[in-house]
Design a protein around this motif. Structure first.
Motif, mmCIF file in Angstrom:
data_model
loop_
_atom_site.group_PDB
_atom_site.id
_atom_site.type_symbol
_atom_site.label_atom_id
_atom_site.label_comp_id
_atom_site.label_asym_id
_atom_site.label_seq_id
_atom_site.Cartn_x
_atom_site.Cartn_y
_atom_site.Cartn_z
ATOM 1 N N UNK A 90 20.017 9.955 39.133
ATOM 2 C CA UNK A 90 19.746 10.142 37.693
ATOM 3 C C UNK A 90 18.523 9.330 37.269
ATOM 4 N N UNK A 91 17.752 9.833 36.344
ATOM 5 C CA UNK A 91 16.542 9.106 35.916
ATOM 6 C C UNK A 91 16.906 7.875 35.072
ATOM 7 N N UNK A 92 16.082 6.856 35.148
ATOM 8 C CA UNK A 92 16.263 5.667 34.313
ATOM 9 C C UNK A 92 15.550 5.901 32.983
ATOM 10 N N UNK A 93 16.305 5.990 31.963
ATOM 11 C CA UNK A 93 15.732 6.228 30.652
ATOM 12 C C UNK A 93 15.968 5.013 29.755
ATOM 13 N N UNK A 94 15.068 4.832 28.810
ATOM 14 C CA UNK A 94 15.250 3.750 27.828
ATOM 15 C C UNK A 94 14.982 4.325 26.440
ATOM 16 N N UNK A 95 15.982 4.211 25.590
ATOM 17 C CA UNK A 95 17.326 3.689 25.891
ATOM 18 C C UNK A 95 18.088 4.639 26.788
ATOM 19 N N UNK A 96 19.166 4.147 27.418
ATOM 20 C CA UNK A 96 19.916 5.017 28.330
ATOM 21 C C UNK A 96 20.399 6.283 27.630
ATOM 22 N N UNK A 97 20.322 7.389 28.326
ATOM 23 C CA UNK A 97 20.785 8.657 27.776
ATOM 24 C C UNK A 97 22.281 8.832 27.980
ATOM 25 N N UNK A 98 22.768 9.966 27.551
ATOM 26 C CA UNK A 98 24.182 10.314 27.688
ATOM 27 C C UNK A 98 24.329 11.371 28.773
ATOM 28 N N UNK A 99 25.254 11.087 29.708
ATOM 29 C CA UNK A 99 25.453 12.038 30.800
ATOM 30 C C UNK A 99 26.280 13.217 30.323
ATOM 31 N N UNK A 100 25.877 14.403 30.810
ATOM 32 C CA UNK A 100 26.598 15.634 30.542
ATOM 33 C C UNK A 100 26.598 16.482 31.828
ATOM 34 N N UNK A 101 27.490 17.462 31.871
ATOM 35 C CA UNK A 101 27.508 18.417 32.991
ATOM 36 C C UNK A 101 27.513 19.827 32.432
ATOM 37 N N UNK A 102 26.826 20.695 33.185
ATOM 38 C CA UNK A 102 26.725 22.088 32.775
ATOM 39 C C UNK A 102 27.112 23.000 33.950
ATOM 40 N N UNK A 103 27.645 24.134 33.587
ATOM 41 C CA UNK A 103 27.947 25.185 34.557
ATOM 42 C C UNK A 103 26.891 26.283 34.402
ATOM 43 N N UNK A 104 26.301 26.662 35.531
ATOM 44 C CA UNK A 104 25.204 27.631 35.502
ATOM 45 C C UNK A 104 25.636 28.895 36.242
ATOM 46 N N UNK A 105 25.512 30.022 35.583
ATOM 47 C CA UNK A 105 25.780 31.313 36.218
ATOM 48 C C UNK A 105 24.524 31.704 36.994
ATOM 49 N N UNK A 106 24.669 31.766 38.305
ATOM 50 C CA UNK A 106 23.486 32.012 39.135
ATOM 51 C C UNK A 106 22.941 33.421 38.988
ATOM 52 N N UNK A 107 23.753 34.328 38.495
ATOM 53 C CA UNK A 107 23.278 35.705 38.338
ATOM 54 C C UNK A 107 22.503 35.872 37.032
ATOM 55 N N UNK A 108 23.045 35.354 35.962
ATOM 56 C CA UNK A 108 22.421 35.551 34.652
ATOM 57 C C UNK A 108 21.554 34.363 34.220
ATOM 58 N N UNK A 109 21.768 33.197 34.843
ATOM 59 C CA UNK A 109 21.029 32.002 34.444
ATOM 60 C C UNK A 109 21.591 31.307 33.212
ATOM 61 N N UNK A 110 22.671 31.854 32.668
ATOM 62 C CA UNK A 110 23.279 31.242 31.481
ATOM 63 C C UNK A 110 23.953 29.924 31.859
ATOM 64 N N UNK A 111 23.838 28.995 30.935
ATOM 65 C CA UNK A 111 24.469 27.690 31.148
ATOM 66 C C UNK A 111 25.519 27.456 30.064
ATOM 67 N N UNK A 112 26.568 26.766 30.434
ATOM 68 C CA UNK A 112 27.609 26.371 29.486
ATOM 69 C C UNK A 112 28.044 24.947 29.805
ATOM 70 N N UNK A 113 28.253 24.176 28.753
ATOM 71 C CA UNK A 113 28.587 22.777 28.949
ATOM 72 C C UNK A 113 30.028 22.621 29.423
ATOM 73 N N UNK A 114 30.182 21.698 30.354
ATOM 74 C CA UNK A 114 31.511 21.359 30.857
ATOM 75 C C UNK A 114 32.025 20.174 30.037
ATOM 76 N N UNK A 115 33.097 20.417 29.283
ATOM 77 C CA UNK A 115 33.627 19.371 28.419
ATOM 78 C C UNK A 115 34.761 18.622 29.119
ATOM 79 N N UNK A 116 34.866 17.344 28.791
ATOM 80 C CA UNK A 116 35.929 16.529 29.366
ATOM 81 C C UNK A 116 37.260 16.888 28.722
ATOM 82 N N UNK A 117 38.300 16.795 29.535
ATOM 83 C CA UNK A 117 39.663 16.958 29.044
ATOM 84 C C UNK A 117 40.564 16.087 29.903
ATOM 85 N N UNK A 118 41.861 16.319 29.842
ATOM 86 C CA UNK A 118 42.771 15.460 30.612
ATOM 87 C C UNK A 118 42.529 15.581 32.112
#
Length: 629
Positions: free
Chosen positions: A159-187
């Motif tokens: 991960x890149x070193x940013x200042x101030x530190x950024x917020x980590x997120x994860x995304x799911x990418x559909x390799x066929x369409x290129x659409x991305x959707x955020x992966x949200x935390x849950x239990x």
């Protein structure tokens, strides 16, 4: 302040003249108000991130509201005075520092200096850092395989070193369409503080040949999401999804935090069913619901302590439990701190001639190393026991106290700075010493004044002091506030004249009001009592003759046989005086006739008729030679 006793009219010319002179003196001295500067903004040390080459200029504010005359401002970066150029512009009058097209070359510690005739005040330091919004260097794809029902982790690579530190997120990418959707935390899905994505247990739907997972960093400054390396996850299906006991995936083991900051503890357990997380300290569950100081987030996996204190240092236990088993992990919080103020220097206004002590006392956090002695500065220049005038300044052996003796308005108005530091950081405090003129009594009454009953006395109290202060006059009688609503008193507050009129009182009442009168002349730093003792002039009493209770017998005079008896209690002295006068008159008559008899006819007094007709009997007698026998 003056206090005159007088039996004159309270509007006498003398009082008016004195009042006029004092007013003139005070008005002329009003131009002499002095006060060192004291920077009120910025009030605290700061770290500020600045977007490089932003369209808006970066402006740092510096202001003082007490300096007389108004100070001139300068700014320093890393201890070097800034001179105006096409990048940095300093307004000496307002204190504003403007930085055009801020970039990393302007990174540094900025401090404002405000200076007038009486001192130099220093601000807290503002650290400016150019915000770094860097994208991932490696965006290549990798493959990973996990088993259904088991825990699994997708790492966030490089991960890149940013200042101030950024917020980590994860995304799911559909390799066929290129659409991305955020992966949200849950239990079941968690993102740790280092950006890794954790599955408490895997489901078949978590993996797909047409789906990739990408780690990302969100920058709040640019409001941009930077996508990083991608991972294609394959989940191996199981005929029967097993149940598993809690197993630790990741946990913080030791957290070094600073006093007063937000502290975060984290633990992530795998297991199926999903383990329930509970936090303990000293064997007792933390009462999360009844406090805003300790709270949990991310389904209990993160424990946040707001405004951490020294007593919060120690071990905390994260316990995960499902129906199969219980698992625990311990996290230690080490609370460190820059020096903690016990007593910082305070701005002081003193009366000329006073001694002043500044205190710079701090302590380390519990369990930390002792602090080095404080460093003292006067008007931004370092001073110590070897460089300062020992007849004026004194430093205690531990450096905590700075004493200044017999302060002078002309020489000792100044700004004082103190710095205490350790390996974590430092504390800084700027204060001032202002010196004002003392209260001066221009005139005062005699210690003892005698008043005749029926007279009015006017007491005039006037004084002068430093032009920055307004005098307050309060009257007391026998150590109690004087009730000026009584009819015998009249107070002219404009010129502070107190009139005491005894004519409205009988003598007994006037006597009761004699005693010690005090006018307390004061301002917030000094009180001067002016005292006078009033006494009523004693009454002159005429003594009465002695009255006897026995009758008085007056014996008969010659030629009289009567004895006179005067009743007791009569005024005998009156009788004696009358008798004496009669004796003197009788004696005078006797003497006149004796003289007349011995010297008959030698003098002839002319009558009015003889004078009118120019007759002279005496001459006629001589001409006719008549002889007197």
């Amino acid at each position: 302040m003056v206090w005159f006793p007088t039996v004159f009219n309270r509007n006498t010319n003398m009082n008016s003249i004195v009042i006029f002179l004092v007013t003139v003196i005070h008005c002329s001295s009003a131009l002499m108000v002095r006060h060192p500067p004291s920077i009120s903004k910025p009030r605290f040390g700061q770290i500020r991130y600045v977007i490089p080459f932003a369209s808006e200029n970066t402006v740092l504010k510096c202001s003082d509201h007490v300096g007389i005359p108004s100070p001139r401002y300068t700014w320093k970066r890393n201890g070097v005075t800034l001179k105006g150029d096409n990048i940095t512009q300093v307004d000496e009058l307002t204190g504003d520092l403007t930085i055009v097209s801020f970039s990393s070359r302007e990174d540094g510690d900025y401090q404002c200096w405000a200076q007038n005739l009486w001192g130099t005040s220093l601000s807290h330091v503002i650290r400016l850092i150019a915000a770094r919004m860097v994208s991932f260097n490696d965006t290549s794809s990798v493959k990973a395989t996990g088993r259904e029902g088991e825990s699994f982790t997708l790492p966030c690579f490089n991960p890149p070193e940013q200042s101030p530190p950024g917020t980590f997120q994860w995304y799911s990418i559909d390799t066929k369409t290129g659409r991305t959707s955020q992966v949200y935390e849950d239990e079941r899905i968690a993102i740790d503080t280092k950006g890794n994505l954790h599955f408490v247990y895997l489901k078949q739907t978590d993996g797909h040949s047409d789906k990739q997972y990408a780690c990302a960093v969100y920058s709040k400054f640019s409001e941009v999401v930077y996508l990083g390396s991608k991972t294609q996850l394959t989940v191996k299906e199981k005929t029967v999804v097993p149940e598993t006991s809690p197993q630790l995936i990741i946990s913080t083991t030791r957290v070094v935090t600073l006093l007063g900051e937000l502290t975060t503890l984290e633990c992530i357990f795998g297991g199926n069913p999903i383990p329930q997380i509970t936090w303990f300290r000293n064997g007792k569950p933390l009462d999360i619901n009844r406090t805003t100081v300790v709270r949990t987030t991310k389904y209990g996996r993160v424990l946040e302590i707001v405004n951490v204190t020294e007593r919060m240092e120690g071990f905390y236990t994260c316990r995960a439990e499902n129906k199969l088993d219980v698992a625990e992990t311990d996290v230690f919080i080490d609370v460190k701190s820059k020096p903690i103020w016990i007593m910082a220097p305070k701005s002081t206004t003193a009366v000329e001639g006073d001694d002043v002590i500044f205190t710079c006392r701090a302590r380390p956090a519990v369990g930390e190393a002792s602090l080095a002695p404080p460093q003292w500065y006067i008007n931004g220049q370092h001073v110590n026991s070897s460089s300062a005038d020992d007849s004026k300044f004194d430093f205690s052996s531990d450096g905590i106290y700075l004493s200044i003796f017999n302060v002078s308005r002309d020489h000792d108005i100044m700004c004082v700075q103190c710095i205490v530091s350790n390996d974590v950081g430092y504390q800084f405090k700027d204060a001032y010493l202002n010196v004002i003129l003392p209260i001066t009594i221009i005139s005062k009454p005699r210690d003892l004044i005698e008043i005749k009953h029926g007279q009015a006395i006017t007491l005039v109290v006037m004084g002068t002091t430093d032009p920055s202060r307004t005098l307050k006059y309060e009257w007391y009688y026998n150590d109690r506030p004087l009730d000026i609503t009584q009819p015998q008193f009249f107070l002219n507050r404009n010129v502070n004249e107190l009139t005491f009129d005894t004519s409205v009182l009988n003598r007994a009442e006037a006597e009761d009001l004699m005693g010690v009168y005090v006018c307390r002349v004061s301002h917030d730093l000094q009180t001067i009592p002016v005292t006078v003792n009033l006494r009523l002039v004693p009454l002159i009493v005429k003594t009465e003759p002695i009255v006897t209770t026995e009758p008085v017998v007056i014996f008969p005079t010659e030629g009289s046989s009567q004895v006179e008896i005067i009743p007791a209690g009569s005024k005998l002295w009156v009788v004696a005086v009358v008798f004496g006068v009669l004796v003197l008159v009788a004696a005078a008559i006797v003497v006149f006739f004796v003289i007349r008899k011995k010297n008959p006819g030698k003098t002839y007094l002319l009558g009015k008729t003889e004078v009118k007709h120019h007759l002279n009997p005496e001459k006629e007698l001589q001409d006719h030679e008549f002889k007197l026998m």
